[in-house]
Scaffold this motif. Structure first.
Motif, PDB file in Angstrom:
ATOM      1  N   ASP A   1      -7.760   2.761   3.262  1.00 31.01           N
ATOM      2  CA  ASP A   1      -7.001   3.526   2.278  1.00 31.01           C
ATOM      3  C   ASP A   1      -7.524   3.122   0.903  1.00 31.01           C
ATOM      4  O   ASP A   1      -7.214   2.045   0.397  1.00 31.01           O
ATOM      5  CB  ASP A   1      -5.507   3.213   2.430  1.00 31.01           C
ATOM      6  CG  ASP A   1      -4.647   3.938   1.404  1.00 31.01           C
ATOM      7  OD1 ASP A   1      -5.209   4.540   0.476  1.00 31.01           O
ATOM      8  OD2 ASP A   1      -3.407   3.881   1.531  1.00 31.01           O
TER       9      ASP A   1
ATOM     10  N   HIS B   1      -6.568  -1.734   2.798  1.00 33.29           N
ATOM     11  CA  HIS B   1      -6.233  -1.076   1.527  1.00 33.29           C
ATOM     12  C   HIS B   1      -6.759  -1.903   0.376  1.00 33.29           C
ATOM     13  O   HIS B   1      -6.686  -3.139   0.401  1.00 33.29           O
ATOM     14  CB  HIS B   1      -4.713  -0.924   1.393  1.00 33.29           C
ATOM     15  CG  HIS B   1      -4.267  -0.390   0.066  1.00 33.29           C
ATOM     16  ND1 HIS B   1      -4.567   0.877  -0.369  1.00 33.29           N
ATOM     17  CD2 HIS B   1      -3.550  -0.959  -0.938  1.00 33.29           C
ATOM     18  CE1 HIS B   1      -4.047   1.078  -1.563  1.00 33.29           C
ATOM     19  NE2 HIS B   1      -3.428  -0.017  -1.939  1.00 33.29           N
TER      20      HIS B   1
ATOM     21  N   ALA C   1       0.861  -1.186   0.000  1.00 31.34           N
ATOM     22  CA  ALA C   1       0.000   0.000   0.000  1.00 31.34           C
ATOM     23  C   ALA C   1       0.893   1.230   0.000  1.00 31.34           C
ATOM     24  O   ALA C   1       2.095   1.141   0.257  1.00 31.34           O
ATOM     25  CB  ALA C   1      -0.890  -0.005   1.242  1.00 31.34           C
TER      26      ALA C   1
END
Length: 378
Positions: A144, A118, A72
């Motif tokens: 995210d 993520h 990520a």
């Protein structure tokens, strides 16, 4: 990249003479929330800034543990360090690069203060098992969604899946405003904290002030940061939001052509199709299978670049960055072996082919032909 309407929107704003955070930001936030089907959207100066204030709103503090993804952007784990907290890396699913929910759940303990998930490359991770496990626990889930504007998970926008979901409007994303980002949440309380933290801790709404000094009065009620977005970015984002569905559909068309072209090749693996998941195709990961290809990935990368193909490789496993090796968890940084072996293996195999809404059909055909030729030659 930018349409005539994008340019006209900017010119109209410039003619007005005011470009700082103002009414256009509010309009953009409301439009983004409506489009994504969530209650609140808070615009910020970048996705990284958004990750930081999301952790602030989650009340993450020194020495508390946050479970984070290894493949990520560094924004999430960095924000954990900003708060003096501890990164605990969960491993990934070897086929998708997305964090493995089983590994996340196995790492939850009494010291876990928050969890960051993520969506790798814009393909939603399997987050429902994590959300179900934490439904009655005081452990917020922050997502995210850097590359995932327009993605969905079981017919629900990813913007509403998690306590706070952070999007980024940087290069290569479905909405591009130079810098900028957005945090979505269905919690009015969290939205209030986020707005305060992005504006240096200031509160400007009259009903939230501790006293009334006059119509000019506002108060700094906590320690915040200058993570404001400008009206310039907001009008550009608003213009692009109107064609977001078209943007994602075009990326999906390109991904389908890549899948058809490379799916029958023994040398590589195309992205796994996960039932119930709609990717926003932030990027297109092609996994190398042949050992010779994996060993010669740097040469392969250079040859693709020399042929004019804007290939990329990301994300480097966060825990392998020198700072993370030096400042890792004191209990685990000296252990032998990898902190996320599947993440390291995935990274060693991946190359990213160009995918964005501006690529023509002719350019896609050219990318496919040249890439196939180079793979076969190796």
């Amino acid at each position: 990249m930018f349409t005539q309407k994008d340019k006209e929107s900017l010119l109209m704003l410039l003619d007005g003479g005011k470009i700082h955070m103002g009414e256009q930001v509010k309009i953009f936030e409301e439009a983004f929330a409506r489009h994504m089907g969530v209650k609140n959207a808070v615009a910020v100066s970048s996705g990284a800034g958004g990750m930081h204030i999301a952790l602030l709103a989650a009340a993450v503090g020194p020495k508390e543990e946050v479970i984070v993804p290894p493949l990520a952007p560094v924004a999430g784990p960095n924000a954990v360090f900003y708060q003096g907290a501890v990164n605990i890396f969960a491993d990934v699913d070897a086929a998708t690069g997305n964090v493995d929910p089983k590994d996340v759940l196995a790492r939850i303990n009494s010291g876990t203060k928050a969890i960051i998930l993520h969506h790798y490359g814009g393909q939603p991770c399997d987050l429902q098992p994590v959300l179900d496990e934490l439904k009655d626990k005081d452990v917020p889930v922050i997502v995210d969604a850097t590359h995932s504007i327009g993605a969905s998970y079981h017919q629900q926008s990813v913007a509403g899946l998690g306590d706070m979901v952070v999007f980024d409007f940087g290069p290569g994303n479905q909405i591009y405003t130079g810098e900028g980002g957005m945090i979505t949440t269905n919690s009015d309380e969290l939205a209030q904290w986020l707005r305060m933290f992005r504006d240096e801790g200031f509160v400007r709404e009259k009903h939230l002030l501790s006293k009334d000094e006059g119509p000019w009065h506002n108060e700094m009620q906590d320690l915040g940061y200058p993570y404001r977005i400008t009206d310039l970015q907001a009008v550009l984002g608003l213009s692009q939001l109107e064609r977001l569905d078209e943007t994602v559909a075009r990326r999906e068309e390109i991904a389908k052509r890549y899948n058809e072209a490379f799916g029958s090749m023994e040398e590589v693996e195309v992205p796994e199709e996960v039932p119930g998941v709609k990717s926003a195709w932030g990027f297109y990961p092609l996994l190398l299978k042949e050992e010779k290809l994996i060993a010669n990935r740097p040469r392969l990368f250079v040859q693709l670049k020399m042929q004019g193909i804007e290939v990329q490789v990301k994300h480097y496993p966060v825990f392998l960055h020198p700072y993370y090796l030096w400042a890792g968890h004191p209990d685990v940084c000296t252990l032998e072996g990898s902190r996320a072996p599947k993440a390291e293996e995935f990274y060693q195999r991946v190359i990213l082919l160009p995918i964005n809404q501006t690529i023509s059909d002719e350019e896609v055909s050219n990318i496919i032909a040249k890439t196939k030729g180079i793979l076969t030659a190796f």
